[in-house]
Design a protein around this motif. Sequence first.
Motif, short mmCIF file in Angstrom:
data_model
loop_
_atom_site.label_atom_id
_atom_site.label_comp_id
_atom_site.label_asym_id
_atom_site.label_seq_id
_atom_site.Cartn_x
_atom_site.Cartn_y
_atom_site.Cartn_z
N SER A 86 0.82 -1.21 0.00
CA SER A 86 0.00 0.00 0.00
C SER A 86 0.86 1.26 0.00
O SER A 86 0.42 2.32 0.46
N GLY A 87 2.07 1.15 -0.51
CA GLY A 87 2.95 2.30 -0.57
C GLY A 87 4.38 1.87 -0.77
O GLY A 87 4.66 0.67 -0.98
N ALA A 88 5.29 2.83 -0.72
CA ALA A 88 6.69 2.51 -1.01
C ALA A 88 7.63 3.57 -0.46
O ALA A 88 7.28 4.75 -0.35
N LEU A 89 8.83 3.11 -0.11
CA LEU A 89 9.98 4.00 0.07
C LEU A 89 10.70 4.02 -1.27
O LEU A 89 11.09 2.96 -1.79
N ILE A 90 10.89 5.20 -1.83
CA ILE A 90 11.53 5.34 -3.14
C ILE A 90 12.80 6.15 -2.94
O ILE A 90 12.76 7.26 -2.39
N ILE A 91 13.93 5.59 -3.33
CA ILE A 91 15.20 6.28 -3.14
C ILE A 91 15.82 6.61 -4.50
O ILE A 91 15.56 5.94 -5.51
N ALA A 92 16.64 7.66 -4.50
CA ALA A 92 17.36 8.07 -5.70
C ALA A 92 18.85 7.89 -5.45
O ALA A 92 19.37 8.27 -4.38
N LYS A 93 19.54 7.34 -6.44
CA LYS A 93 20.98 7.13 -6.34
C LYS A 93 21.70 7.83 -7.49
O LYS A 93 21.20 7.89 -8.62
N HIS A 94 22.87 8.34 -7.18
CA HIS A 94 23.75 8.91 -8.20
C HIS A 94 25.15 8.40 -7.93
O HIS A 94 25.67 8.54 -6.82
N GLU A 95 25.75 7.76 -8.92
CA GLU A 95 27.07 7.13 -8.76
C GLU A 95 27.05 6.20 -7.55
O GLU A 95 27.98 6.16 -6.74
N ASP A 96 25.95 5.45 -7.44
CA ASP A 96 25.75 4.41 -6.43
C ASP A 96 25.65 4.94 -5.00
O ASP A 96 25.77 4.20 -4.04
N LYS A 97 25.41 6.26 -4.87
CA LYS A 97 25.23 6.85 -3.54
C LYS A 97 23.80 7.37 -3.42
O LYS A 97 23.27 8.00 -4.35
N ILE A 98 23.16 7.10 -2.27
CA ILE A 98 21.79 7.55 -2.04
C ILE A 98 21.81 9.05 -1.79
O ILE A 98 22.48 9.53 -0.87
N ILE A 99 21.06 9.79 -2.60
CA ILE A 99 21.07 11.25 -2.51
C ILE A 99 19.69 11.83 -2.20
O ILE A 99 19.57 13.04 -1.96
N GLY A 100 18.66 10.99 -2.19
CA GLY A 100 17.32 11.49 -1.89
C GLY A 100 16.34 10.35 -1.75
O GLY A 100 16.63 9.21 -2.12
N GLY A 101 15.19 10.65 -1.18
CA GLY A 101 14.17 9.62 -1.03
C GLY A 101 12.82 10.22 -0.66
O GLY A 101 12.75 11.34 -0.15
N ILE A 102 11.76 9.49 -0.94
CA ILE A 102 10.41 9.89 -0.55
C ILE A 102 9.64 8.64 -0.12
O ILE A 102 9.96 7.52 -0.52
N ILE A 103 8.62 8.85 0.71
CA ILE A 103 7.73 7.77 1.13
C ILE A 103 6.34 8.10 0.64
O ILE A 103 5.82 9.19 0.88
#
Length: 343
Positions: free
Chosen positions: A217-234
């Motif tokens: 019923s939802g998700a944690l969505i993360i963003a990666k750049h050069e294999d490093k986590i730089i952002g996320g939303i729930i």
Amino acid sequence: MNDIEILEISPHDTVWATFLEKTPHLLFHTPQWCDALSQGFGGPSYCLLFRQGETVVAGVAGTVVATLGFRVFMANFPYGGILYAPGAAPVDSEILAQLLSQWSKSRKIMSIRLVQPPGTAAPTGGAFKAIPMTSQVVDISQIHDSESLLKSYKKSHRRNVRRALRNNISVLETSHAEHISAFYGLYVESMKRNNAPIKYTLDMIQSIVSSLTSTKSGALIIAKHEDKIIGGIIIADSDVSSHYLFSGINSHGIKYCASEVLLQYAITRAVYQRKQHFDLLPSGNAADSLRQFKAKWGAMEVPAPVADLEIKPLESAMFNGLKRMASTSLGRTMLRTLRGSKS
């Protein structure tokens, strides 16, 4: 309507399930969400039914949030409020306040906060204190794919989103513990950068993500750049809406426009799930820049009113004073110290 009575039940009671089956509702009224909040906030969840004879006319789902000994019944986070059965007339505000006050005293609750979903009405008058609030909601009912979503934006925003999508950022839906911890670090970093209070603990975020992913019923969505986590939303999903709950981003993410990439992914996800709305939630006392950022996505402001009911006025005054202090730099430092490792 002076023959209405209030009945406390568990969120897992079959009577509550029957009420929800017959009544349009959000994810935030469900037992699994109540469980997630109970675990995250550390307080019990209750469902309250208002009955006239044998007929249920309304219901409330909420969780007790205890801060420094002050107990508030939050109905619910981020939305909840009063749910009315189809065809039922609103309960008189004075009667509603009397019933809720009687129940609250039995549970040693200081105050009640009813947070209505967008487009619904909160109780007004009598002992209720109305707090005007708006949510920012994107209408995606006529959007059918990612390209038509892009075309729905103004030209300048469409150009910025496409530029952000070329920044070699990878996006991932995840429930791994290390990703949740990394996201929480980004959330804390964002709050500190914006000089905002850190309201939620790692336990809270872990509980919510676990609930959302286990029930799909939802998700944690993360963003990666050069294999490093730089952002996320729930993101949380109700039947006809997706809701943007939390976000976090670091300086690297700001440089590479991770917020634009993540939000475009989340809204597109809602489009393909055939949702009608993408709810960006109220901005509260946030800076105008956040409101302007939300408006770029075509979000319209929709009333999402709040009604407060003070059961113990003196305690409420003390608690509100502490909240005002927590909005200061010194107060935030003290709050982080009190929370210890949880923040």
